[in-house]
Design an enzyme around this catalytic site. Structure first.
Site, PDB file in Angstrom:
ATOM      1  N   ARG A  33       0.915  -1.267   0.079  1.00 11.16           N
ATOM      2  CA  ARG A  33       0.081   0.095  -0.163  1.00 11.16           C
ATOM      3  C   ARG A  33       1.024   1.289   0.040  1.00 11.16           C
ATOM      4  O   ARG A  33       0.268   2.335  -0.065  1.00 11.16           O
ATOM      5  CB  ARG A  33      -0.904  -0.061   1.191  1.00 11.16           C
ATOM      6  N   TYR A  64       0.903   4.609  -2.580  1.00 12.38           N
ATOM      7  CA  TYR A  64      -0.530   5.375  -2.176  1.00 12.38           C
ATOM      8  C   TYR A  64      -0.030   5.980  -0.865  1.00 12.38           C
ATOM      9  O   TYR A  64       0.023   7.296  -0.794  1.00 12.38           O
ATOM     10  CB  TYR A  64      -1.708   4.581  -2.115  1.00 12.38           C
ATOM     11  N   VAL A 105     -18.251  -0.102   0.109  1.00 11.61           N
ATOM     12  CA  VAL A 105     -19.657   0.085   0.064  1.00 11.61           C
ATOM     13  C   VAL A 105     -19.958  -0.208  -1.361  1.00 11.61           C
ATOM     14  O   VAL A 105     -20.923  -0.827  -1.747  1.00 11.61           O
ATOM     15  CB  VAL A 105     -19.634   1.622   0.156  1.00 11.61           C
ATOM     16  N   SER A 106     -19.151   0.072  -2.219  1.00 10.02           N
ATOM     17  CA  SER A 106     -19.607  -0.319  -3.939  1.00 10.02           C
ATOM     18  C   SER A 106     -19.590  -1.746  -4.085  1.00 10.02           C
ATOM     19  O   SER A 106     -20.504  -2.185  -4.752  1.00 10.02           O
ATOM     20  CB  SER A 106     -18.640   0.493  -4.798  1.00 10.02           C
ATOM     21  N   GLN A 122      -8.898  -0.167  12.373  1.00 11.35           N
ATOM     22  CA  GLN A 122      -9.952   0.652  12.720  1.00 11.35           C
ATOM     23  C   GLN A 122      -9.501   1.968  11.906  1.00 11.35           C
ATOM     24  O   GLN A 122      -8.555   2.137  11.673  1.00 11.35           O
ATOM     25  CB  GLN A 122      -9.916   0.744  14.236  1.00 11.35           C
TER      26      GLN A 122
END
Ligand SMILES: NC(=O)c1ccc[n+]([C@@H]2O[C@H](COP(=O)([O-])OP(=O)(O)OC[C@H]3O[C@@H](n4cnc5c(N)ncnc54)[C@H](O)[C@@H]3O)[C@@H](O)[C@H]2O)c1
Length: 321
Positions: A145, A148, A191-192, A279
């Site tokens: 990651r 990014y 969500v998508s 979290q």
């Protein structure tokens, strides 16, 4: 409240947040130049704006210099989901670093105010919850990651060095999970992902035990915060956390989506990917104080509006690829 008419550049303007921002700026009476290389964004996201004489769309990759005359710049260009930013990690870092240098150089040349779409990912896998802006983060610089997370951290460094060295008028927003219509249907964002899986009747895939938490901000609330941050006095630079502090487990989100779509999809659990934060919750105390802003859209309302968008998209493109 309307401000005086400006020429505003939105990089990444054909993406999810960018297209909503272009819409809002046009509604506020500005001229908008939308620049995008269409890596994750699409003309479909702004096609309804093309007939507006105050809107201009330009295909351009911000890793190359751009010579235009503008008053304000919103720098949103960057693939935002792990699937996309890990697809070509070197290009992701280039967009964050070279792209940001190019946009800061442009701002310096034309004397524009410039906004950076930074991210909660600059906090990495945090030991502090919720994360205030003063928390410096815990990022793995060599993980998958990092292109990014570290790219966005370097972009923030560049913003503040341009401020210190050249007196640039900057605004840095640290954006937490945002959702809404025009999210990419299969970019792996939670969500998508859940909505598309539920609407297709496929199993809802959760990583880990689903007890990791996220906070989800509806796009209209987020765009309002961008506008307010840009309108603050010039001594306000940020970084400012923007997001919705209401925390939900991934499992609760999945269950809500199944209920609202009336889907028969079952929940399916998969192993947790490397470096996945446990979290993520914004501390938006600073945004409240500086901008008089806090999100007002309930998760259920936002989900309903997003579901309507994906239902229409799936009717048009049933495979949604
Ligand atoms: N949506 C979120 O939850 C979220 C959270 C944190 C930060 N952000 C940041 O907000 C910004 C917008 O995110 P989004 O969710 O709208 O993602 P998105 O992928 O929908 O939009 C990004 C846009 O940038 C364009 N782009 C990518 N590289 C480019 C380049 N080199 N030159 C020109 N255009 C380029 C893409 O084609 C796309 O249209 C990103 O910078 C992202 O890091 C978003």
């Amino acid at each position: 409240m309307k401000s005086s008419r400006k020429k505003i550049l939105v990089t990444g303007g054909a993406g999810f947040l960018g297209s909503h921002l272009c819409e809002r700026l046009l509604r506020d009476g500005h001229d908008v130049l939308c620049v995008d290389n269409f890596f994750t964004g699409s003309k479909d996201n702004v096609v309804h704006l093309l007939g507006n004489p105050r809107f201009e769309l330009m295909r351009h990759d911000i890793t190359f210099p751009l010579y235009v005359e503008v008053d304000d710049i919103y720098n949103l260009a960057c693939p935002a989901s792990p699937v996309h930013y890990q697809h070509d990690p070197v290009q992701t870092t280039k967009t964050c670093v070279h792209g940001t240098i190019n946009m800061l150089g442009l701002a310096k040349r034309v004397g524009a105010r410039i906004f950076q779409a930074s991210t909660s990912e600059v906090y990495g896998d945090p030991e502090v919850h919720p994360q205030p802006e003063g928390y410096v983060g815990r990022v793995n610089p060599i993980g998958p990651r990092a292109c990014y997370d570290e790219g966005k951290r370097c972009a923030e460094t560049l913003f503040f060095d341009y401020r210190r060295q050249h007196g640039l008028n900057i605004r840095v927003a640290r954006i937490f999970n945002t959702y809404g219509p025009r999210m990419h249907p299969n970019d792996g964002r939670v969500v998508s992902n859940f909505i598309v899986q539920a609407l297709k009747g496929e199993p809802i895939t959760l990583f880990g035990d689903g007890r990791q938490t996220r906070s989800f901000c509806y796009v209209d609330d987020m765009i309002e915060a961008f506008i307010r941050l840009m309108r603050t006095s010039d001594d306000v630079t940020g970084p400012v956390n923007l997001g919705n502090p209401a925390e939900f487990t991934i499992r609760a989100l999945a269950e809500n989506v199944v209920r609202l779509t009336r889907s028969a999809s079952a929940l399916e659990f998969r192993p947790l990917p490397e470096d996945d934060p446990r979290q993520r919750q914004p501390d938006i105390g600073l945004a409240k104080a500086l901008l008089g802003w806090s999100p007002s859209t309930e998760l259920e309302d936002g989900l309903r509006r997003t579901i309507v968008y994906f239902e229409a998209l799936l009717r048009e493109r049933p495979t949604c690829s």
